[in-house]
Design a protein around this motif. Structure first.
Motif, PDB file in Angstrom:
ATOM      1  N   LYS A 178      62.464   0.255  52.333  1.00 53.52           N
ATOM      2  CA  LYS A 178      62.202   1.561  52.950  1.00 53.52           C
ATOM      3  C   LYS A 178      62.227   2.662  51.906  1.00 53.52           C
ATOM      4  CE  LYS A 178      64.163   0.192  57.402  1.00 53.52           C
ATOM      5  NZ  LYS A 178      62.818  -0.038  57.963  1.00 53.52           N
ATOM      6  N   TYR A 179      61.227   3.492  51.961  1.00 48.47           N
ATOM      7  CA  TYR A 179      61.137   4.663  51.098  1.00 48.47           C
ATOM      8  C   TYR A 179      60.816   5.871  51.965  1.00 48.47           C
ATOM      9  CZ  TYR A 179      61.125   1.784  46.881  1.00 48.47           C
ATOM     10  OH  TYR A 179      61.479   0.932  45.871  1.00 48.47           O
ATOM     11  N   ASP A 180      61.492   6.956  51.687  1.00 46.95           N
ATOM     12  CA  ASP A 180      61.320   8.155  52.508  1.00 46.95           C
ATOM     13  C   ASP A 180      60.048   8.933  52.171  1.00 46.95           C
ATOM     14  OD1 ASP A 180      64.854   9.063  52.809  1.00 46.95           O
ATOM     15  OD2 ASP A 180      63.562   7.799  54.057  1.00 46.95           O
ATOM     16  N   HIS A 181      59.572   8.810  50.942  1.00 48.69           N
ATOM     17  CA  HIS A 181      58.455   9.646  50.510  1.00 48.69           C
ATOM     18  C   HIS A 181      57.384   8.777  49.853  1.00 48.69           C
ATOM     19  CE1 HIS A 181      61.184  13.036  51.150  1.00 48.69           C
ATOM     20  NE2 HIS A 181      62.075  12.357  50.461  1.00 48.69           N
ATOM     21  N   TRP A 182      56.148   9.021  50.206  1.00 44.92           N
ATOM     22  CA  TRP A 182      55.014   8.262  49.686  1.00 44.92           C
ATOM     23  C   TRP A 182      53.918   9.205  49.212  1.00 44.92           C
ATOM     24  CZ3 TRP A 182      54.562   2.896  49.395  1.00 44.92           C
ATOM     25  CH2 TRP A 182      55.584   2.168  50.000  1.00 44.92           C
ATOM     26  N   GLY A 183      53.208   8.775  48.176  1.00 43.32           N
ATOM     27  CA  GLY A 183      52.020   9.489  47.757  1.00 43.32           C
ATOM     28  C   GLY A 183      50.808   9.017  48.542  1.00 43.32           C
ATOM     29  N   GLN A 184      49.668   9.614  48.235  1.00 43.08           N
ATOM     30  CA  GLN A 184      48.439   9.309  48.980  1.00 43.08           C
ATOM     31  C   GLN A 184      47.674   8.137  48.377  1.00 43.08           C
ATOM     32  OE1 GLN A 184      48.562  11.510  46.591  1.00 43.08           O
ATOM     33  NE2 GLN A 184      46.715  11.062  45.399  1.00 43.08           N
ATOM     34  N   GLY A 185      48.041   7.740  47.170  1.00 41.41           N
ATOM     35  CA  GLY A 185      47.424   6.583  46.534  1.00 41.41           C
ATOM     36  C   GLY A 185      46.312   6.943  45.571  1.00 41.41           C
ATOM     37  N   THR A 186      46.083   6.054  44.609  1.00 43.44           N
ATOM     38  CA  THR A 186      44.980   6.193  43.669  1.00 43.44           C
ATOM     39  C   THR A 186      44.326   4.819  43.493  1.00 43.44           C
ATOM     40  OG1 THR A 186      44.332   7.032  41.475  1.00 43.44           O
ATOM     41  CG2 THR A 186      46.431   5.857  41.602  1.00 43.44           C
ATOM     42  N   GLN A 187      43.010   4.804  43.464  1.00 43.86           N
ATOM     43  CA  GLN A 187      42.265   3.541  43.420  1.00 43.86           C
ATOM     44  C   GLN A 187      42.185   3.027  41.987  1.00 43.86           C
ATOM     45  OE1 GLN A 187      40.664   1.664  46.022  1.00 43.86           O
ATOM     46  NE2 GLN A 187      40.393   0.163  44.373  1.00 43.86           N
ATOM     47  N   VAL A 188      42.489   1.752  41.837  1.00 48.52           N
ATOM     48  CA  VAL A 188      42.299   1.055  40.564  1.00 48.52           C
ATOM     49  C   VAL A 188      41.336  -0.101  40.818  1.00 48.52           C
ATOM     50  CG1 VAL A 188      43.394  -0.383  38.809  1.00 48.52           C
ATOM     51  CG2 VAL A 188      44.556   1.681  39.643  1.00 48.52           C
ATOM     52  N   CYS A 229      52.739   9.532  38.607  1.00 49.44           N
ATOM     53  CA  CYS A 229      53.247   9.924  39.923  1.00 49.44           C
ATOM     54  C   CYS A 229      54.051  11.200  39.695  1.00 49.44           C
ATOM     55  CB  CYS A 229      54.112   8.823  40.495  1.00 49.44           C
ATOM     56  SG  CYS A 229      54.986   9.258  42.022  1.00 49.44           S
ATOM     57  N   THR A 230      53.515  12.321  40.161  1.00 48.01           N
ATOM     58  CA  THR A 230      54.151  13.614  39.916  1.00 48.01           C
ATOM     59  C   THR A 230      54.711  14.160  41.218  1.00 48.01           C
ATOM     60  OG1 THR A 230      52.643  14.060  38.092  1.00 48.01           O
ATOM     61  CG2 THR A 230      53.812  15.946  39.026  1.00 48.01           C
ATOM     62  N   ALA A 231      55.955  14.623  41.156  1.00 49.06           N
ATOM     63  CA  ALA A 231      56.638  15.136  42.343  1.00 49.06           C
ATOM     64  C   ALA A 231      56.581  16.651  42.382  1.00 49.06           C
ATOM     65  CB  ALA A 231      58.083  14.670  42.351  1.00 49.06           C
ATOM     66  N   SER A 232      56.497  17.172  43.601  1.00 53.54           N
ATOM     67  CA  SER A 232      56.475  18.620  43.772  1.00 53.54           C
ATOM     68  C   SER A 232      57.859  19.215  43.607  1.00 53.54           C
ATOM     69  CB  SER A 232      55.940  18.972  45.158  1.00 53.54           C
ATOM     70  OG  SER A 232      56.790  18.412  46.155  1.00 53.54           O
ATOM     71  N   GLY A 233      58.883  18.392  43.857  1.00 55.59           N
ATOM     72  CA  GLY A 233      60.241  18.888  43.763  1.00 55.59           C
ATOM     73  C   GLY A 233      61.038  18.134  42.715  1.00 55.59           C
ATOM     74  N   PHE A 234      62.334  18.321  42.791  1.00 58.40           N
ATOM     75  CA  PHE A 234      63.280  17.751  41.841  1.00 58.40           C
ATOM     76  C   PHE A 234      63.444  16.269  42.132  1.00 58.40           C
ATOM     77  CE2 PHE A 234      66.209  18.571  38.596  1.00 58.40           C
ATOM     78  CZ  PHE A 234      67.442  17.987  38.856  1.00 58.40           C
ATOM     79  N   VAL A 274      52.230  12.872  44.143  1.00 60.94           N
ATOM     80  CA  VAL A 274      50.789  12.798  43.898  1.00 60.94           C
ATOM     81  C   VAL A 274      50.533  11.809  42.773  1.00 60.94           C
ATOM     82  CG1 VAL A 274      48.710  14.041  43.243  1.00 60.94           C
ATOM     83  CG2 VAL A 274      50.432  15.165  44.664  1.00 60.94           C
ATOM     84  N   GLU A 275      49.741  10.774  43.062  1.00 61.60           N
ATOM     85  CA  GLU A 275      49.350   9.808  42.050  1.00 61.60           C
ATOM     86  C   GLU A 275      48.047  10.237  41.387  1.00 61.60           C
ATOM     87  OE1 GLU A 275      50.972   7.355  45.619  1.00 61.60           O
ATOM     88  OE2 GLU A 275      49.636   9.058  45.284  1.00 61.60           O
ATOM     89  N   SER A 276      47.898   9.868  40.137  1.00 63.17           N
ATOM     90  CA  SER A 276      46.652  10.132  39.411  1.00 63.17           C
ATOM     91  C   SER A 276      46.494   9.078  38.324  1.00 63.17           C
ATOM     92  CB  SER A 276      46.655  11.533  38.812  1.00 63.17           C
ATOM     93  OG  SER A 276      47.722  11.691  37.888  1.00 63.17           O
ATOM     94  N   GLY A 277      45.298   9.027  37.758  1.00 61.28           N
ATOM     95  CA  GLY A 277      45.045   8.130  36.640  1.00 61.28           C
ATOM     96  C   GLY A 277      44.291   6.865  36.980  1.00 61.28           C
ATOM     97  N   GLY A 278      43.992   6.670  38.257  1.00 63.05           N
ATOM     98  CA  GLY A 278      43.229   5.489  38.632  1.00 63.05           C
ATOM     99  C   GLY A 278      41.780   5.581  38.178  1.00 63.05           C
ATOM    100  N   GLY A 279      41.064   4.481  38.329  1.00 62.87           N
ATOM    101  CA  GLY A 279      39.653   4.467  37.951  1.00 62.87           C
ATOM    102  C   GLY A 279      39.127   3.064  37.831  1.00 62.87           C
ATOM    103  N   LEU A 280      37.951   2.962  37.236  1.00 57.60           N
ATOM    104  CA  LEU A 280      37.285   1.683  37.005  1.00 57.60           C
ATOM    105  C   LEU A 280      37.511   1.267  35.559  1.00 57.60           C
ATOM    106  CD1 LEU A 280      35.280  -0.590  37.803  1.00 57.60           C
ATOM    107  CD2 LEU A 280      33.439   0.978  37.127  1.00 57.60           C
ATOM    108  N   VAL A 281      37.950   0.043  35.367  1.00 57.40           N
ATOM    109  CA  VAL A 281      38.210  -0.456  34.018  1.00 57.40           C
ATOM    110  C   VAL A 281      37.781  -1.910  33.937  1.00 57.40           C
ATOM    111  CG1 VAL A 281      40.591  -1.122  34.575  1.00 57.40           C
ATOM    112  CG2 VAL A 281      39.979  -0.592  32.202  1.00 57.40           C
TER     113      VAL A 281
END
Length: 128
Positions: free
Chosen positions: A114-124, A22-27, A5-12
């Protein structure tokens, strides 16, 4: 299944700063993490990478010296500190995880990486 899960985006404003998380649910200790971005009408671009231990990082020339990637494995979180932001940095920022990359180089940020896991994205959005 690792979820990101990505966070921290916004208008600047141009010249400003943001820190993405980028925070992971698992290890996530065994995973290298790549940051990517995609602007409307453009292909996805690799931005920065950090390997599983944090001992290897790599950033694209377009952000080198302005963006810094770091990680706190105890918090299962990877950060992208973005300074001196420019309008061309605007886009949706994604983090991705994969255990196959031991070191970060241009290869792991290439369009075909190639990456196995992706987040949903955050807008900057960088705009005055």
């Amino acid at each position: 299944q690792l979820q990101l899960v990505e966070s921290g985006g916004g208008l600047v404003q141009p010249g400003g700063s943001l820190r993405l998380s980028c925070t992971a649910s698992g290890f996530m200790n065994y995973y290298s993490i790549g940051w990517f971005r995609q602007a409307p009408g453009k292909e996805r671009e690799g931005v920065s990478c950090i390997n599983h231990s944090g001992g290897s990082t790599y950033s694209a020339d377009s952000v080198k010296g302005r963006f810094t990637v770091s990680r706190d494995n105890a918090k299962n979180t990877v950060y992208l500190q973005m300074n001196s932001l420019k309008p061309e940095d605007t886009g949706v920022y994604y983090c991705a995880a994969d255990y196959r990359y031991s070191y970060c180089t241009a290869y792991v940020l290439a369009p075909g990486a190639k990456y196995d896991h992706w987040g949903q994205g955050t807008q900057v959005t960088v705009s005055s």
